[in-house]
Design a protein around this motif. Structure first.
Motif, short mmCIF file in Angstrom:
data_model
loop_
_atom_site.label_atom_id
_atom_site.label_comp_id
_atom_site.label_asym_id
_atom_site.label_seq_id
_atom_site.Cartn_x
_atom_site.Cartn_y
_atom_site.Cartn_z
N ALA A 55 0.82 -1.21 0.00
CA ALA A 55 0.00 0.00 0.00
C ALA A 55 0.85 1.25 0.00
O ALA A 55 0.47 2.28 -0.55
CB ALA A 55 -0.92 0.00 1.22
N GLN A 56 2.02 1.18 0.63
CA GLN A 56 2.90 2.34 0.72
C GLN A 56 3.73 2.54 -0.55
O GLN A 56 4.31 3.59 -0.75
CB GLN A 56 3.84 2.20 1.92
CG GLN A 56 3.12 2.18 3.26
CD GLN A 56 2.33 3.44 3.53
OE1 GLN A 56 2.88 4.53 3.55
NE2 GLN A 56 1.02 3.30 3.71
N SER A 57 3.83 1.53 -1.38
CA SER A 57 4.62 1.63 -2.60
C SER A 57 3.76 2.17 -3.74
O SER A 57 2.56 1.96 -3.78
CB SER A 57 5.19 0.26 -2.99
OG SER A 57 6.10 -0.18 -2.02
N LEU A 58 4.39 2.89 -4.64
CA LEU A 58 3.68 3.55 -5.73
C LEU A 58 4.00 2.90 -7.06
O LEU A 58 5.02 2.23 -7.21
CB LEU A 58 4.08 5.02 -5.80
CG LEU A 58 3.81 5.90 -4.59
CD1 LEU A 58 4.27 7.31 -4.86
CD2 LEU A 58 2.34 5.91 -4.24
N GLY A 59 3.15 3.17 -8.05
CA GLY A 59 3.48 2.85 -9.42
C GLY A 59 3.13 1.44 -9.84
O GLY A 59 2.85 0.56 -9.03
N THR A 60 3.16 1.27 -11.15
CA THR A 60 2.91 -0.03 -11.76
C THR A 60 4.13 -0.45 -12.56
O THR A 60 4.99 0.36 -12.89
CB THR A 60 1.68 0.04 -12.69
OG1 THR A 60 1.91 1.06 -13.68
CG2 THR A 60 0.43 0.38 -11.90
N LEU A 61 4.18 -1.71 -12.88
CA LEU A 61 5.32 -2.24 -13.63
C LEU A 61 5.32 -1.73 -15.06
O LEU A 61 4.27 -1.59 -15.70
CB LEU A 61 5.28 -3.77 -13.63
CG LEU A 61 5.46 -4.46 -12.27
CD1 LEU A 61 5.29 -5.96 -12.42
CD2 LEU A 61 6.84 -4.14 -11.69
N PHE A 62 6.51 -1.44 -15.54
CA PHE A 62 6.67 -1.05 -16.94
C PHE A 62 6.75 -2.29 -17.80
O PHE A 62 7.45 -3.25 -17.48
CB PHE A 62 7.95 -0.22 -17.12
CG PHE A 62 8.26 0.12 -18.56
CD1 PHE A 62 7.66 1.21 -19.15
CD2 PHE A 62 9.12 -0.67 -19.31
CE1 PHE A 62 7.94 1.54 -20.47
CE2 PHE A 62 9.40 -0.36 -20.63
CZ PHE A 62 8.80 0.75 -21.21
N SER A 63 6.02 -2.28 -18.90
CA SER A 63 6.04 -3.42 -19.82
C SER A 63 6.42 -2.94 -21.22
O SER A 63 5.76 -2.06 -21.78
CB SER A 63 4.67 -4.10 -19.86
OG SER A 63 4.64 -5.08 -20.88
N SER A 64 7.46 -3.53 -21.76
CA SER A 64 7.87 -3.18 -23.12
C SER A 64 6.86 -3.67 -24.15
O SER A 64 6.89 -3.25 -25.31
CB SER A 64 9.26 -3.77 -23.43
OG SER A 64 9.24 -5.17 -23.26
N GLU A 65 5.95 -4.54 -23.70
CA GLU A 65 4.89 -5.03 -24.60
C GLU A 65 3.81 -3.97 -24.80
O GLU A 65 3.04 -4.05 -25.76
CB GLU A 65 4.26 -6.30 -24.01
CG GLU A 65 5.24 -7.45 -23.81
CD GLU A 65 5.87 -7.90 -25.12
OE1 GLU A 65 5.13 -7.98 -26.13
OE2 GLU A 65 7.09 -8.15 -25.16
N ASN A 66 3.75 -3.02 -23.88
CA ASN A 66 2.78 -1.93 -24.00
C ASN A 66 3.29 -0.96 -25.06
O ASN A 66 4.27 -0.24 -24.85
CB ASN A 66 2.62 -1.24 -22.64
CG ASN A 66 1.54 -0.18 -22.66
OD1 ASN A 66 1.44 0.62 -23.59
ND2 ASN A 66 0.74 -0.16 -21.60
N LYS A 67 2.62 -0.92 -26.21
CA LYS A 67 3.11 -0.12 -27.33
C LYS A 67 3.16 1.37 -27.01
O LYS A 67 4.06 2.08 -27.46
CB LYS A 67 2.24 -0.38 -28.56
CG LYS A 67 2.36 -1.80 -29.12
CD LYS A 67 1.53 -1.96 -30.38
CE LYS A 67 1.69 -3.38 -30.95
NZ LYS A 67 0.88 -3.58 -32.17
N LYS A 68 2.20 1.84 -26.24
CA LYS A 68 2.15 3.26 -25.89
C LYS A 68 3.37 3.64 -25.04
O LYS A 68 4.05 4.63 -25.29
CB LYS A 68 0.86 3.56 -25.14
CG LYS A 68 0.67 5.03 -24.78
CD LYS A 68 -0.68 5.22 -24.09
CE LYS A 68 -0.91 6.68 -23.73
NZ LYS A 68 -2.22 6.87 -23.06
N LEU A 69 3.65 2.80 -24.02
CA LEU A 69 4.79 3.08 -23.15
C LEU A 69 6.11 2.93 -23.90
O LEU A 69 7.05 3.71 -23.71
CB LEU A 69 4.77 2.15 -21.94
CG LEU A 69 3.59 2.29 -20.98
CD1 LEU A 69 3.78 1.37 -19.77
CD2 LEU A 69 3.41 3.73 -20.52
#
Length: 612
Positions: A55-69
């Protein structure tokens, strides 16, 4: 589960141990610096330790499969590649030919001197490397305003270092050179940072003397600051490693101690040619103001050294003997790396200023993992406020949220309205002002992450009191006494720049990402406004623009305006201290906090009269 025994301590928690939800009747109390539960009836349990950490940690994992990212990451890295290429260009100073000439004279170059001066393994954090970028082209340019400056550790002490670059017009002072040197002194003054001058300058660039000589923040202010820093006990050491002429001669001599390099160093109010023209005396440079003259005859300098290398060693020796000083005592604990790797910042930060994104993802790659405690999370959501740690340092964060958010019904928010990301509304201004005041009460430094398009406009905003709420925020920022740091990650438009601690509001350090845009308003809106002004002027003179002429004029106006909003345009004029790779943000802020901790004097906080 039975009642919790008195003396339960968080250090006893295992990874799977349950965490109690405290009743307000049985509050958390402190003993020996750690939380302890008061004895009371049975408590309920809701989360395990692993749940709590999550709960105290932020953010989501980055995925190179996500074309937008992936596309964003590629575009962001391309901007950083341009940044690195341009930095390599300015690092060459006046070019290879002039660099070779300095070496032939037995002199080290400005960056070589600094590299030899700072401790092994210590990073020199440069400030103002893009000063004068694209300026003074008629005079042949002035890379980095002819000066290299920044902070680095010397014999274990963090110092401000300023070195003239003699490959750029013999180190002559242009208007931006003076502004850059004044910025170095400003940082040293407000942070009580020792300052080292490596002097090698031919003096004022005479063709532009009217822009550098007489005004309040011109050349003369340098020597005034020398005197003020001396009175405050801020150490100043100067090495005369080349020419030091006219008014510039006062800078090293008004320092606490001055070294001069035999054979290359010289200092005088008027050089041989001017002396001959003024009084008819013929005298050579060494006799007039060389190392032997000032070390053995006039007593102007304190140390006569044979070469640059010896000068550097002597400076290191002098700095190493400085006594310990009090600090501000800003809180720092053990360093914890971010929850997600800073390299991923390029993927979450769009290059376009119009695209929405979640600022939480940015913070997750800058702050220490598990350190985020958000303030008023559900209120005023277009600004994020919260306590965190950066490289172990305790900070308060004020950051523009670029996602569209939904505001709950209420006097400030209206009725379940959608609020545009990057816009400051009454509720977010109110929240930010309160948080800034809290941080001042607690002596917690503030860090602003700017991606702001301005304050909300329109009748609904005006009737809701946007002006007084915005004024409240500006007041809190203006009167803040704890160190402030600003990172411009995207848009920085209009009054939003002011409220989010732009240059005019005295951040200790202010940097920009390559994605930054700084202007009174967005390019498209500004271009259309300017077009209407020019169309009206044409009509008054009896000329009517065709559709093609209007389109061409709009394109020309927007191109010029867009160029003026780039971070390089801002850095050239020292509106920001540096353009940085987003990956370096954490280190940049940490160095700034380390610098600010040198000044133990934190005034009492008085916000003045605030609109409520």
């Amino acid at each position: 589960m039975g009642p919790i025994a008195d003396g339960f301590h968080p250090l006893h928690w295992t990874h799977e141990a349950p965490i109690p939800i405290l009743s307000p009747v049985y509050p958390l109390v402190r003993e020996a610096g750690y939380p302890k539960l008061a004895t009371g009836p049975e408590f309920t349990f809701r989360k395990t330790m692993s749940d709590f950490q999550e709960a105290q940690s932020l953010g989501t994992l980055f995925s190179s499969e996500n074309k937008k990212l992936a596309a964003r990451k590629e575009a962001g890295e391309a901007l950083v590649a341009v940044l690195e290429e341009r930095h390599a260009t300015v690092s060459m100073g006046g070019g290879q030919k002039r660099r070779d000439r300095e070496h032939a004279r037995g002199k080290m170059l400005a960056r070589e001197r600094i590299a030899a001066l700072v401790d092994d393994g210590s990073e020199f954090q440069e400030i103002g490397s893009f000063a004068a970028w694209g300026m003074y082209e008629e005079q042949g340019g002035c890379p980095s305003a002819g000066t290299v400056m920044g902070t680095g550790h010397v014999s274990g002490r963090l110092c401000m270092i300023v070195a003239n670059d003699a490959t750029v017009k013999a180190g002559a002072w242009f208007p931006l050179t003076a502004k850059k040197n004044l910025r170095a002194q400003e940082i040293a003054l407000e942070n009580h940072l020792p300052i080292i001058y490596l002097v090698d300058s031919a003096g004022v660039f005479l063709p532009m003397q009217d822009e550098i000589f007489p005004d309040r923040d011109h050349f003369g202010r340098i020597f005034r600051n020398n005197a003020v820093m001396s009175a405050k006990g801020i150490p100043q050491i100067a090495a005369i490693m080349g020419s030091c002429v006219a008014g510039g001669a006062y800078l090293p001599i008004m320092s606490d101690e001055a070294l001069i390099v035999d054979g290359t160093g010289s200092v005088f109010l008027a050089g041989p040619f001017l002396v001959r023209a003024a009084i008819g005396e013929q005298v050579d440079k060494e006799t007039l103001g060389g190392a032997a003259t000032h070390s053995e005859v006039s007593g102007v300098t304190d140390y006569n050294v044979p070469d640059d290398a010896t000068a550097i060693r002597t400076i290191r020796d002098l700095v190493g003997r400085l006594g310990k000083r009090d600090t501000a005592g800003f809180d720092r604990t053990e360093v914890v790396e971010p929850a997600h790797h800073p390299d991923e910042l390029h993927g979450f930060m769009p290059v376009s200023g119009a695209d929405p994104y979640d600022m939480i993802e940015v913070l997750a790659r800058v702050i220490d993992a598990g350190s985020w405690t958000e303030y008023k999370q559900g209120y005023g959501q277009t600004i994020l406020t919260g306590y965190a740690r950066i490289d172990g340092w305790s900070v308060g964060i004020v950051a523009n949220q670029r996602q569209i958010v939904k505001a709950r019904a209420g006097v400030k928010a209206g009725t379940d309205e959608l609020q545009a990301g990057g816009v400051i509304y009454s509720d977010s201004a109110d929240k930010a002002a309160r948080f800034i005041m809290n941080c001042n009460q607690k002596r917690i430094p503030l860090v602003f992450f700017q991606d702001v398009t301005g304050f909300m406009v329109g009748s609904r905003a005006e009737h809701g009191g946007i002006i007084k709420d915005g004024a409240k925020m500006v007041n809190a920022v203006s009167n803040s006494v704890v160190p402030k740091f600003t990172v411009i990650v995207g848009n920085s438009y209009g009054a939003g720049n002011y409220a989010m601690c732009g240059r005019a509001y005295d951040p200790r350090m202010i940097c920009a990402w390559p994605t930054a845009r700084i202007a009174v308003m967005g390019g498209q809106q500004a271009a259309k406004t300017l077009l209407q002004i020019q169309k009206a002027a044409a009509e008054r003179s009896g000329k009517e623009l065709s559709a093609d002429e209007e389109a061409a004029l709009l394109k020309k106006i927007q191109a010029r305006y867009d160029e003026q909003t780039t971070p390089y345009y801002a850095a050239a004029r020292l509106w920001v201290d540096e353009i940085i790779d987003p990956v370096a943000t954490r280190h940049w802020i940490s160095r700034g906090l380390e610098i600010s901790d040198h000044n133990p004097d934190v005034p009492s906080f008085n916000p003045g009269v605030i609109q409520t």
